[in-house]
Design a protein around this motif. Structure first.
Motif, short mmCIF file in Angstrom:
data_model
loop_
_atom_site.label_atom_id
_atom_site.label_comp_id
_atom_site.label_asym_id
_atom_site.label_seq_id
_atom_site.Cartn_x
_atom_site.Cartn_y
_atom_site.Cartn_z
N ALA A 20 -1.59 10.18 -8.55
CA ALA A 20 -1.12 9.21 -7.55
C ALA A 20 -1.89 7.90 -7.67
O ALA A 20 -1.31 6.81 -7.58
CB ALA A 20 -1.25 9.79 -6.15
N ASN A 21 -3.20 7.99 -7.87
CA ASN A 21 -4.00 6.78 -8.03
C ASN A 21 -3.61 5.99 -9.28
O ASN A 21 -3.47 4.77 -9.23
CB ASN A 21 -5.49 7.15 -8.10
N LEU A 22 -3.42 6.70 -10.39
CA LEU A 22 -3.03 6.03 -11.62
C LEU A 22 -1.64 5.41 -11.49
O LEU A 22 -1.39 4.30 -11.98
CB LEU A 22 -3.06 7.01 -12.79
N GLY A 23 -0.73 6.13 -10.82
CA GLY A 23 0.62 5.59 -10.62
C GLY A 23 0.60 4.33 -9.80
O GLY A 23 1.26 3.33 -10.14
N LEU A 24 -0.19 4.35 -8.72
CA LEU A 24 -0.30 3.16 -7.87
C LEU A 24 -0.98 2.03 -8.62
O LEU A 24 -0.58 0.85 -8.51
CB LEU A 24 -1.08 3.50 -6.59
N MET A 25 -2.00 2.36 -9.40
CA MET A 25 -2.73 1.34 -10.16
C MET A 25 -1.79 0.61 -11.13
O MET A 25 -1.78 -0.63 -11.21
CB MET A 25 -3.87 2.02 -10.93
N GLU A 26 -0.98 1.37 -11.88
CA GLU A 26 -0.06 0.75 -12.82
C GLU A 26 1.01 -0.07 -12.11
O GLU A 26 1.42 -1.14 -12.57
CB GLU A 26 0.60 1.83 -13.70
N LEU A 27 1.44 0.41 -10.95
CA LEU A 27 2.45 -0.32 -10.18
C LEU A 27 1.89 -1.66 -9.69
O LEU A 27 2.57 -2.70 -9.79
CB LEU A 27 2.89 0.53 -8.99
N LEU A 28 0.65 -1.65 -9.22
CA LEU A 28 0.03 -2.88 -8.75
C LEU A 28 -0.19 -3.86 -9.90
O LEU A 28 -0.02 -5.08 -9.74
CB LEU A 28 -1.31 -2.57 -8.06
N LYS A 29 -0.56 -3.34 -11.07
CA LYS A 29 -0.71 -4.21 -12.24
C LYS A 29 0.60 -4.91 -12.58
O LYS A 29 0.63 -6.10 -12.90
CB LYS A 29 -1.18 -3.38 -13.44
#
Length: 420
Positions: free
Chosen positions: A384-393
């Motif tokens: 979930a953290n990685l998914g959110l991180m890529e989305l924010l990028k």
């Protein structure tokens, strides 16, 4: 014998649906092909059966050697404690074939009501009907009260004693851990329950589902690395469910699942189980029929919703599948306190799946909301953290993405690189 499920063979009681053999002291479980062989023998008992005839009946369209038949017969003999030198059951006739010597005796279950109205006087018949009417009324109120207070579960017609009820709960808990060892434990416990109470539908469906998971997640031999399981769709693409061994397990699972539905037609869980079996066999229309029935019986049947959503995705019904997956998540939220052990392994995964699907169809804001919803109760969930991180990028919010990266790096993933 085609429509008989329970038979007596000498000292043995046999369930032809599950392959359970019991003589009161010993309990054996037959493999799927051995069940087929026994059923064939019973349908042709006392007849001389040439080897070629047996092979053609059991392995049609498949070339097998005499050794394969001999091994299968050996397994059946071992399960029946049958000495080939002085056989009670399976007689070998040199150069002729085999003969099953014992005529099976059908066992009538307690649920089969035999009536002989010619022996019942008018007065007794009236009293009997009155008693039945009172009983039906009582059952109606019990079921109504049960359902009004516990909407998600429909009781099976057979009630387990406390010991077997505890075994059923243990088996369900093992199953929902989704490890190979736990699944095998679940299989053994379900088989014990079925041997003790053959007419309890949820144990039949539980065993059916565990057999599906066995071929779906752990087709590899013991001692070899486990495969990386993703979805049922991927398993079909990789042909993991099309091997002869997988088909045998699935045939047994189908027999168990269909019997469970006959035994407990108002139980949502048994319909969901049979739907999973049909889906594993590529019978998607039948699977959808039983998933829909499961949801009709229980509006919180989140497992059936998840399974149906996957089928809809394969049919390019993306929006319908996403809506159903969202409904499943909401049902899981409602049921979490009462089904924690079952729901916990799926809770974050389904929320993340909804986030990913939302992002894929261009709903990035919805995706962000779902990622954050998962992180609200599981703040260190890596996916979930990685998914959110890529989305924010992708939205140009580099500082926020880097903050998430550093949090993961310091807590659970020190190898993670947070460079731009």
């Amino acid at each position: 014998m085609d429509n008989i499920e329970l038979v007596k063979l000498g000292q043995w009681h046999c369930d032809l649906t599950t392959g359970e053999l019991s003589n009161g002291q010993t309990q054996n479980t037959l493999e799927p092909k051995t069940i087929e062989l026994l059923s064939y023998f019973l349908n042709n008992h006392s007849k001389v059966l040439p080897k070629e005839q047996i092979v053609n009946s059991l392995w049609e369209d498949t070339i097998v050697s005499d050794e394969v038949l001999a091994k299968t017969i050996s397994k059946l003999r071992k399960a029946l404690n049958d000495n080939p030198k002085t056989p009670e059951f399976i007689e070998t006739l040199p150069k002729r074939g085999y003969r099953f010597k014992v005529a099976p005796q059908p066992i009538i279950s307690n649920n089969t009501l035999k009536q002989d109205t010619t022996k019942v006087g008018h007065t007794k018949l009236v009293l009997l009907l009155a008693t039945v009417a009172i009983a039906i009324g009582t059952v109606f109120f019990i079921y109504r009260d049960y359902n009004s207070s516990n909407n998600q579960k429909q009781p099976s017609s057979t009630i387990l004693n406390p010991e077997l009820s505890n075994l059923q709960k243990q088996a369900d808990d093992y199953y929902f851990q989704y490890t190979r060892a736990d699944n095998e434990n679940a299989i053994r416990l379900y088989e014990r329950i079925i041997a003790a109470e053959p007419n309890f539908g949820p144990a039949q469906s539980g065993l059916a589902t565990a057999l599906v998971q066995k071929v779906l997640r752990w087709p590899n031999e013991l001692g070899t690395p486990d495969i990386e399981h993703t979805t049922l769709t991927q398993a079909h693409k990789e042909q993991r469910l099309a091997t002869p061994e997988a088909k045998q397990y699935l045939e047994r699972a189908q027999a168990l699942g269909e019997r469970a539905v006959r035994l407990a037609p108002s139980d949502s869980s048994v319909h969901r189980s049979l739907g999973l079996v049909y889906a594993a066999q590529n019978k998607f229309d039948l699977a959808l029929k039983h998933y829909d029935k499961a949801i009709e019986l229980n509006p919180n049947a989140w497992g059936a919703m998840i399974n149906k959503s996957e089928i809809l995705d394969t049919r390019n019904q993306t929006l319908e599948g996403l809506e159903l997956l969202t409904n499943a998540y909401e049902a899981m939220e409602r049921e979490y306190n009462s089904e924690t052990v079952k729901i916990r392994p799926w809770h974050s995964k389904i929320g993340i799946a909804i986030a990913k699907k939302s992002n894929q169809i261009g709903k990035s804001l919805d995706a962000e909301i779902w990622y954050r919803r998962v992180l609200n109760y599981s703040p260190l969930d890596v996916e979930a953290n990685l998914g959110l991180m890529e989305l924010l990028k992708s939205k140009g919010e580099q500082a926020s993405a880097k903050e998430i990266c550093h949090k993961l790096q310091l807590s659970v993933s020190p190898e993670l690189s947070c460079q731009e």
